[in-house]
Scaffold this motif. Structure first.
Motif, mmCIF file in Angstrom:
data_model
loop_
_atom_site.group_PDB
_atom_site.id
_atom_site.type_symbol
_atom_site.label_atom_id
_atom_site.label_comp_id
_atom_site.label_asym_id
_atom_site.label_seq_id
_atom_site.Cartn_x
_atom_site.Cartn_y
_atom_site.Cartn_z
ATOM 1 N N ASN A 251 8.617 7.970 -6.468
ATOM 2 C CA ASN A 251 9.597 8.262 -5.433
ATOM 3 C C ASN A 251 9.348 7.320 -4.259
ATOM 4 N N LEU A 252 10.196 6.303 -4.154
ATOM 5 C CA LEU A 252 10.007 5.261 -3.146
ATOM 6 C C LEU A 252 10.889 5.513 -1.928
ATOM 7 N N LEU A 253 10.432 5.043 -0.787
ATOM 8 C CA LEU A 253 11.183 5.146 0.458
ATOM 9 C C LEU A 253 12.223 4.022 0.528
ATOM 10 N N LEU A 254 13.029 3.905 -0.508
ATOM 11 C CA LEU A 254 13.956 2.794 -0.632
ATOM 12 C C LEU A 254 14.906 2.655 0.555
ATOM 13 N N PRO A 255 15.535 3.734 1.042
ATOM 14 C CA PRO A 255 16.408 3.562 2.209
ATOM 15 C C PRO A 255 15.657 2.999 3.419
ATOM 16 N N LEU A 256 14.431 3.456 3.634
ATOM 17 C CA LEU A 256 13.646 2.948 4.755
ATOM 18 C C LEU A 256 13.278 1.486 4.527
ATOM 19 N N TYR A 257 12.944 1.131 3.288
ATOM 20 C CA TYR A 257 12.627 -0.268 2.994
ATOM 21 C C TYR A 257 13.831 -1.173 3.262
ATOM 22 N N LEU A 258 15.023 -0.698 2.962
ATOM 23 C CA LEU A 258 16.232 -1.483 3.242
ATOM 24 C C LEU A 258 16.409 -1.674 4.742
ATOM 25 N N VAL A 259 16.175 -0.624 5.514
ATOM 26 C CA VAL A 259 16.271 -0.728 6.973
ATOM 27 C C VAL A 259 15.234 -1.713 7.501
ATOM 28 N N HIS B 47 -0.571 -0.019 -2.226
ATOM 29 C CA HIS B 47 -0.679 0.425 -0.839
ATOM 30 C C HIS B 47 -0.215 -0.653 0.127
ATOM 31 N N VAL B 48 -0.633 -1.883 -0.121
ATOM 32 C CA VAL B 48 -0.242 -2.981 0.758
ATOM 33 C C VAL B 48 1.267 -3.212 0.686
ATOM 34 N N VAL B 49 1.809 -3.282 -0.519
ATOM 35 C CA VAL B 49 3.220 -3.621 -0.705
ATOM 36 C C VAL B 49 4.158 -2.499 -0.264
ATOM 37 N N PHE B 50 3.794 -1.258 -0.581
ATOM 38 C CA PHE B 50 4.717 -0.157 -0.322
ATOM 39 C C PHE B 50 4.459 0.586 0.980
ATOM 40 N N ALA C 220 3.998 -2.003 9.005
ATOM 41 C CA ALA C 220 3.629 -2.968 10.039
ATOM 42 C C ALA C 220 4.869 -3.716 10.524
ATOM 43 N N LEU C 221 5.740 -4.103 9.594
ATOM 44 C CA LEU C 221 6.996 -4.749 9.988
ATOM 45 C C LEU C 221 7.861 -3.808 10.823
ATOM 46 N N LEU C 222 7.923 -2.553 10.425
ATOM 47 C CA LEU C 222 8.699 -1.573 11.194
ATOM 48 C C LEU C 222 8.103 -1.404 12.588
ATOM 49 N N PHE C 223 6.777 -1.317 12.668
ATOM 50 C CA PHE C 223 6.131 -1.209 13.971
ATOM 51 C C PHE C 223 6.497 -2.396 14.852
ATOM 52 N N ALA C 224 6.435 -3.597 14.295
ATOM 53 C CA ALA C 224 6.742 -4.796 15.081
ATOM 54 C C ALA C 224 8.176 -4.757 15.597
ATOM 55 N N GLN C 225 9.096 -4.292 14.760
ATOM 56 C CA GLN C 225 10.492 -4.220 15.190
ATOM 57 C C GLN C 225 10.698 -3.136 16.250
ATOM 58 N N LEU C 226 10.064 -1.993 16.068
ATOM 59 C CA LEU C 226 10.209 -0.909 17.047
ATOM 60 C C LEU C 226 9.506 -1.256 18.361
#
Length: 176
Positions: A47-55, A111-114, A120-126
């Motif tokens: 069960n992947l966080l696919l919608p979040l990964y797209l964002v 763990h690194v990929v998912f 970390a990318l989300l943190f940088a954007q936020l």
């Protein structure tokens, strides 16, 4: 391949929208956070966080593409990373380095990929957003609406004695 092409289109269109209105990154991330999509790979379901990964992908592209192609000058504040960003980057590098000697490198890579790199990318954007009371209030409103929707679904499931989405819980209830 159709699913991948559709995801690429969503990411590109999302990047265009998020570039024009960066505050939507926080709203879209908050809205996408609780949703997981079951993906079957090699006989197992994840069960992947696919919608979040797209964002996250759209947000990263909305930031990177104008800078790569020189359409947008880099703000002076963006050139100097903050201490927290250095610590986060160091943690990612340290985890990746220690996972090389791990007995379970597959789990470390997952763990690194998912988790680590996307968050970390989300943190940088936020972190680069101009957070205002209004933006924080709108994010809170999105989270409250989601919570109320999930509570409503829970009440309906309880009243009908029928689970809608969780096959593991349904299977364990049938066994017991």
């Amino acid at each position: 391949t159709g699913l991948i092409a559709g995801a690429a289109v969503v990411v590109l269109l999302g990047a265009r929208v998020l570039h024009r209105r960066p505050a939507l990154i926080a709203l879209a991330a908050a809205a996408a956070l609780p949703f997981r999509v079951p993906i079957s790979v090699d006989g197992s379901v994840s069960n992947l966080l696919l919608p979040l990964y797209l964002v996250i992908a759209a947000a990263a592209l909305s930031y990177a593409l104008p800078r790569i192609f020189g359409d947008e000058p880099v703000d002076e504040r963006e050139r100097r990373p903050h201490l927290l960003e250095w610590l986060l980057a160091g943690t990612l590098v340290l985890y990746a380095a220690q996972s090389i000697g791990s007995l379970d490198t597959d789990t470390a890579v997952e763990h690194v990929v998912f988790f680590y790199v996307p968050f970390a990318l989300l943190f940088a954007q936020l972190a680069r957003l101009d957070w205002t009371v209004d933006l924080a209030g709108r994010v809170l409103a999105v989270l409250v609406v989601l919570a109320l929707a999930f509570v409503a679904v829970g009440f309906v499931e309880y009243a009908t004695r029928h689970l809608l989405l969780n096959p593991k819980v349904i299977a364990s209830n049938q066994v017991e």
